[in-house]
Scaffold this active site. Structure first.
Site, mmCIF file in Angstrom:
data_model
loop_
_atom_site.group_PDB
_atom_site.id
_atom_site.type_symbol
_atom_site.label_atom_id
_atom_site.label_comp_id
_atom_site.label_asym_id
_atom_site.label_seq_id
_atom_site.Cartn_x
_atom_site.Cartn_y
_atom_site.Cartn_z
ATOM 1 N N CYS A 50 -22.569 11.628 -4.028
ATOM 2 C CA CYS A 50 -23.712 12.494 -3.756
ATOM 3 C C CYS A 50 -23.335 13.941 -4.042
ATOM 4 O O CYS A 50 -22.200 14.353 -3.817
ATOM 5 C CB CYS A 50 -24.221 12.373 -2.331
ATOM 6 S SG CYS A 50 -24.929 10.785 -1.895
ATOM 7 N N ARG A 85 -19.503 13.486 -9.755
ATOM 8 C CA ARG A 85 -19.257 12.932 -8.424
ATOM 9 C C ARG A 85 -19.802 11.511 -8.291
ATOM 10 O O ARG A 85 -19.481 10.810 -7.340
ATOM 11 C CB ARG A 85 -19.884 13.837 -7.354
ATOM 12 C CG ARG A 85 -19.252 15.208 -7.278
ATOM 13 C CD ARG A 85 -20.002 16.103 -6.301
ATOM 14 N NE ARG A 85 -19.927 15.613 -4.942
ATOM 15 C CZ ARG A 85 -18.949 15.876 -4.077
ATOM 16 N NH1 ARG A 85 -17.928 16.625 -4.458
ATOM 17 N NH2 ARG A 85 -18.972 15.398 -2.858
ATOM 18 N N TRP A 125 -26.022 8.943 -4.525
ATOM 19 C CA TRP A 125 -25.257 7.705 -4.737
ATOM 20 C C TRP A 125 -25.706 6.753 -3.647
ATOM 21 O O TRP A 125 -25.471 6.988 -2.468
ATOM 22 C CB TRP A 125 -23.769 8.012 -4.642
ATOM 23 C CG TRP A 125 -22.863 6.914 -5.101
ATOM 24 C CD1 TRP A 125 -22.465 6.650 -6.380
ATOM 25 C CD2 TRP A 125 -22.189 5.944 -4.274
ATOM 26 N NE1 TRP A 125 -21.598 5.581 -6.402
ATOM 27 C CE2 TRP A 125 -21.415 5.122 -5.131
ATOM 28 C CE3 TRP A 125 -22.170 5.682 -2.905
ATOM 29 C CZ2 TRP A 125 -20.640 4.070 -4.665
ATOM 30 C CZ3 TRP A 125 -21.409 4.629 -2.423
ATOM 31 C CH2 TRP A 125 -20.646 3.842 -3.301
ATOM 32 N N ASN A 148 -25.531 14.455 2.145
ATOM 33 C CA ASN A 148 -24.372 13.714 1.637
ATOM 34 C C ASN A 148 -23.656 13.126 2.847
ATOM 35 O O ASN A 148 -23.255 13.861 3.749
ATOM 36 C CB ASN A 148 -23.442 14.658 0.867
ATOM 37 C CG ASN A 148 -22.169 13.974 0.398
ATOM 38 O OD1 ASN A 148 -22.048 12.759 0.453
ATOM 39 N ND2 ASN A 148 -21.210 14.761 -0.066
ATOM 40 N N GLY A 149 -23.490 11.799 2.884
ATOM 41 C CA GLY A 149 -22.816 11.165 4.018
ATOM 42 C C GLY A 149 -23.577 9.933 4.481
ATOM 43 O O GLY A 149 -24.482 9.444 3.815
ATOM 44 N N GLU A 189 -1.920 1.172 -11.538
ATOM 45 C CA GLU A 189 -2.786 2.272 -11.959
ATOM 46 C C GLU A 189 -3.451 1.965 -13.293
ATOM 47 O O GLU A 189 -4.644 2.253 -13.481
ATOM 48 C CB GLU A 189 -1.968 3.568 -12.038
ATOM 49 C CG GLU A 189 -2.710 4.782 -12.576
ATOM 50 C CD GLU A 189 -3.913 5.196 -11.746
ATOM 51 O OE1 GLU A 189 -4.697 6.021 -12.249
ATOM 52 O OE2 GLU A 189 -4.090 4.687 -10.621
ATOM 53 N N LYS A 225 -7.499 1.700 -14.012
ATOM 54 C CA LYS A 225 -8.217 2.455 -15.046
ATOM 55 C C LYS A 225 -9.068 1.516 -15.906
ATOM 56 O O LYS A 225 -10.209 1.827 -16.247
ATOM 57 C CB LYS A 225 -7.228 3.210 -15.943
ATOM 58 C CG LYS A 225 -6.579 4.397 -15.290
ATOM 59 C CD LYS A 225 -7.579 5.514 -15.065
ATOM 60 C CE LYS A 225 -7.192 6.376 -13.876
ATOM 61 N NZ LYS A 225 -7.435 5.803 -12.580
ATOM 62 N N GLU A 270 -12.054 0.409 -13.804
ATOM 63 C CA GLU A 270 -13.001 1.508 -13.580
ATOM 64 C C GLU A 270 -13.853 1.793 -14.811
ATOM 65 O O GLU A 270 -15.064 1.981 -14.709
ATOM 66 C CB GLU A 270 -12.237 2.796 -13.238
ATOM 67 C CG GLU A 270 -11.689 2.877 -11.828
ATOM 68 C CD GLU A 270 -10.944 4.175 -11.599
ATOM 69 O OE1 GLU A 270 -11.230 4.844 -10.600
ATOM 70 O OE2 GLU A 270 -10.070 4.528 -12.411
ATOM 71 N N HIS A 283 5.175 -17.099 -8.893
ATOM 72 C CA HIS A 283 4.538 -17.421 -7.601
ATOM 73 C C HIS A 283 3.015 -17.462 -7.704
ATOM 74 O O HIS A 283 2.328 -17.229 -6.712
ATOM 75 C CB HIS A 283 4.975 -16.404 -6.548
ATOM 76 C CG HIS A 283 6.451 -16.422 -6.289
ATOM 77 N ND1 HIS A 283 7.065 -17.364 -5.498
ATOM 78 C CD2 HIS A 283 7.441 -15.624 -6.762
ATOM 79 C CE1 HIS A 283 8.373 -17.141 -5.475
ATOM 80 N NE2 HIS A 283 8.630 -16.083 -6.240
ATOM 81 N N LYS A 287 -16.586 10.313 -7.823
ATOM 82 C CA LYS A 287 -15.319 11.044 -7.938
ATOM 83 C C LYS A 287 -14.720 11.319 -6.567
ATOM 84 O O LYS A 287 -13.541 11.117 -6.337
ATOM 85 C CB LYS A 287 -15.558 12.355 -8.690
ATOM 86 C CG LYS A 287 -14.304 13.212 -8.872
ATOM 87 C CD LYS A 287 -13.298 12.525 -9.787
ATOM 88 C CE LYS A 287 -12.107 13.409 -10.087
ATOM 89 N NZ LYS A 287 -11.081 12.692 -10.864
#
Length: 685
Positions: free
Chosen positions: A2, A33, A96, A123-124, A558, A562, A565, A581, A680
């Site tokens: 947001c 964001r 968002w 926002n929240g 990481e 990526k 995402e 395993h 973000k």
């Protein structure tokens, strides 16, 4: 997650078109964001009976450019674009979705009623919204959206009506204070009302919010004392003279013209002004008649400051522009030779092999006496801690725990006074990490922040810390912040071991390795065309396994993140030692496998894993050390990286995976800067 933006011009004549342009441009700066809808609220120019202006809402699902087209259509057909406002407040928001799907009704700003008497952007998450909604429905309010935000604006309308009915005067700021006392959860809020023209009230608890100030003349003060609605004994402060208490913030001299900007992030404000105030939890900021005041409902015993400083931002507008690159992410990947230099600048003396982190220097004696180190983070920041854990254990000879912030809180992990806790966050506002910080702080632990954002909540609330100096990072998928966090933690380990004679040779090797890093990163970036060709082979695949161990395991995690995402492809980072395993069952000739094998202490074990993949008809892509022909002979295709100290290999091995994920996403025609469903700055739990 947001984005809030608001613009108030006081005694600064502005045509409607300019106001709208400022609001839309502010939203565009906040697009990174993450969002799925956007909207604005402005005065429509029709005066209502109590002297205010009727409010017009324009909202649309999708990108800001779609909202911009809707605004142009509405203005052309229904509003006077050239109408000039001497004083005006406009608010804008990117949403968002959390409560209710993305649509025009759920989009912000949310309104109190069909007349738009009060509107709010938020926002929240409000956790007790169902209870408030039930209360308001009993009072006759009808809800039109599925959002938690709508209860806020209808509550303020209810309180306003109650005071009007009783002929009790009440200010806009008091209405907001009474409203937020009913709320539980996290929020940053900006309110606008037709009953209080050219006034704006903002409040914050848990979600970031800052205020930018612009004037032609000097400002009256460099800090604003906080006003308390009630002190500890419950006495009011309304009888204190405003002039005597020096609580107003305004331009000096007869020209009182001023512009105020409210935003979730400094990137939306920097092109207008570099003078900002960071609001803190439970602050309520009000602009009335061009005067800014900051209030709190009550004074708490553990309050660190009774003023809010005006900070001058050093960010440049060029830093948040794409330049010659096609996306922010591509730009940020290629900025890494400079960003790692900025992280080390002034902190490492390569001649004397000395490392000095000024932000933690005064606390080093206490840190050296601690019983263990805890690193608490989420996502990419968590991976930077995993990447450096082995080195930190070696350098400090202390137990090092690396925790996901959400899991750390769920377990109510025991924390002691002689623990040292690190909180890693690019934005400095990550909700779970911030809650973990407050949890550890109440238990007496020394708390250090590793952030990229000056003035962020984590930067302010920790006892000390390190600013990674990576520069603004706009792309949702973190790239240069990861490598700068990595280096910051390595520098901390070097600082901790500076008085250990047995480690001097090891320290020297690592410091000289850091010196070579910028040029080596440039060498890796030159392989962009080779990696692009590899992406053309992989972009139609449904899955990609990334394997490694030792210092390169974090690179696997990481790199897989990526790929997930950006490309929406399934990807998994696998510890090569765990291959037998379970994960080996996935390997066949159709499964793409990427393996990271460098000449370090676990090289032989990684080669065993490579042989097992080959035995199952796998054709692995390899990231290996330049000139290692033995390893290359087992790979389908290889990316060669320069030879580097084992502890720093992860910085060089992650860059090919950053580029690979970028090129696969581009080949799939996906938005690399704003992946679907992601934000973000994750400012809710």
């Amino acid at each position: 997650m947001c984005g809030i933006f608001a613009y108030l011009n006081f005694l600064t004549p502005c045509k409607r078109q300019k106001i709208i342009d400022i609001l839309v441009k502010g939203l565009k700066r906040l697009e990174y964001r993450g969002y799925d809808s956007a909207g604005i609220a402005v005065d429509d120019g029709n005066v209502i009976k109590d002297g205010g202006n009727a409010i017009r809402l324009i909202k649309k699902t999708g990108k800001v450019k779609i909202l911009q087209q809707e605004i142009e259509e509405v203005v052309a057909n229904e509003l006077d674009n050239d109408l000039e406002f001497t004083s005006h407040i406009g608010i804008a928001h990117t949403r968002w979705a959390t409560h209710g799907e993305p649509n025009a009704l759920n989009c912000h700003p949310q309104r109190s009623d069909t007349k738009n008497e009060f509107v709010v952007i938020h926002n929240g998450i409000i956790t007790n919204y169902k209870d408030i909604k039930l209360f308001l429905e009993k009072k006759g309010f009808v809800f039109e959206s599925e959002t938690d935000t709508e209860v806020i604006v209808k509550m303020i309308k209810h309180l306003f009506d109650v005071h009007q009915g009783n002929n009790e005067p009440i200010t806009f700021r008091e209405l907001v204070e009474n409203t937020i006392q009913q709320l539980e959860g996290a929020f940053a809020l900006v309110f606008k009302s037709q009953h209080f023209p050219a006034e704006c009230v903002a409040a914050r608890r848990g979600s970031p919010l800052l205020i930018g100030i612009k004037s032609l003349t000097k400002l009256s003060t460099d800090s604003i004392p906080i006003l308390y609605s009630t002190d500890q004994r419950g006495y009011g402060t309304q009888n204190i003279s405003r002039q005597e208490s020096m609580t107003e913030f305004e331009p000096v001299g007869p020209n009182k013209a001023a512009e105020f900007f409210f935003a979730s992030d400094a990137s939306a404000i920097i092109e207008h002004t570099n003078k900002v105030i960071f609001m803190e939890d439970n602050d309520v900021a009000a602009v009335r008649d061009g005067h800014l005041t900051i209030h709190r409902i009550e004074r708490s015993l553990d309050e660190d400051s009774t003023t809010r400083e005006v900070i001058t931002l050093k960010m440049e507008i060029q830093q948040i522009m794409k330049g010659n690159f096609s996306s922010f992410m591509q730009k940020e990947i290629f900025e890494q030779p400079e960003s790692v230099v900025n992280t080390m600048r002034g902190r490492i003396n390569f001649q004397t092999n000395r490392v000095m982190l000024g932000g933690v220097k005064q606390h080093m004696s206490e840190i050296r006496r601690c019983r263990r180190l805890l690193f608490i983070a989420c996502g990419t920041s968590y991976h930077s801690a995993v990447a450096t854990r082995q080195l930190l254990e070696e350098m400090t000879e202390l137990p090092v725990m690396v925790e996901l912030a959400s899991d750390f809180l769920d377990r109510t992990t025991p924390v002691f006074r002689d623990d040292v806790c690190f909180f890693i966050s690019q934005s400095g506002e990550t909700a779970d990490t911030l809650l973990a910080l407050r949890y550890c702080k109440t238990r007496g632990a020394l708390c250090l922040g590793i952030t990229n954002t000056v003035g962020s909540s984590i930067a302010r609330e920790t006892h000390c810390g390190v600013h990674i100096n990576a520069g603004p990072e706009i792309g949702v998928a973190s790239t240069k912040a990861y490598t700068s966090q990595f280096i910051s933690l390595v520098m901390f380990g070097l600082m901790m071991s500076e008085d250990r004679i047995s480690m001097q040779e090891r320290r020297k090797d690592i410091i000289q390795g850091l010196k070579k890093l910028p040029e080596q990163i440039k060498e890796v970036l030159k392989m962009d065309d080779q990696i692009h060709a590899m992406a053309q082979e992989l972009y139609q695949q449904k899955s990609l396994l990334v394997m490694g161990r030792g210092y390169n395991f974090a690179t696997c995690l990481e790199g897989a993140l990526k790929i997930k995402e950006l490309t929406y492809m399934h990807s998994e980072g696998i510890m090569a030692g765990e291959l037998k395993h379970g994960p080996l069952a996935l390997v066949d000739k159709a499964m793409p496998v990427m393996m990271i094998i460098t000449r370090d202490s676990v090289y032989t074990k990684c080669m065993n894993a490579l042989q097992q993949v080959k035995a199952r008809h796998g054709n692995p892509y390899l990231i290996c050390t330049r000139g290692d022909t033995e390893t290359e002979s087992y790979g389908y295709k290889c990316i060669e990286i320069p030879e580097q100290v084992d502890a720093l290999q992860g910085i060089l091995t992650i860059i090919p995976l950053q580029l690979l994920s970028y090129h696969i996403a581009s080949a799939r025609n996906l938005d690399v800067d704003c992946p679907r469903n992601l934000a973000k700055s994750v400012t809710v739990e």
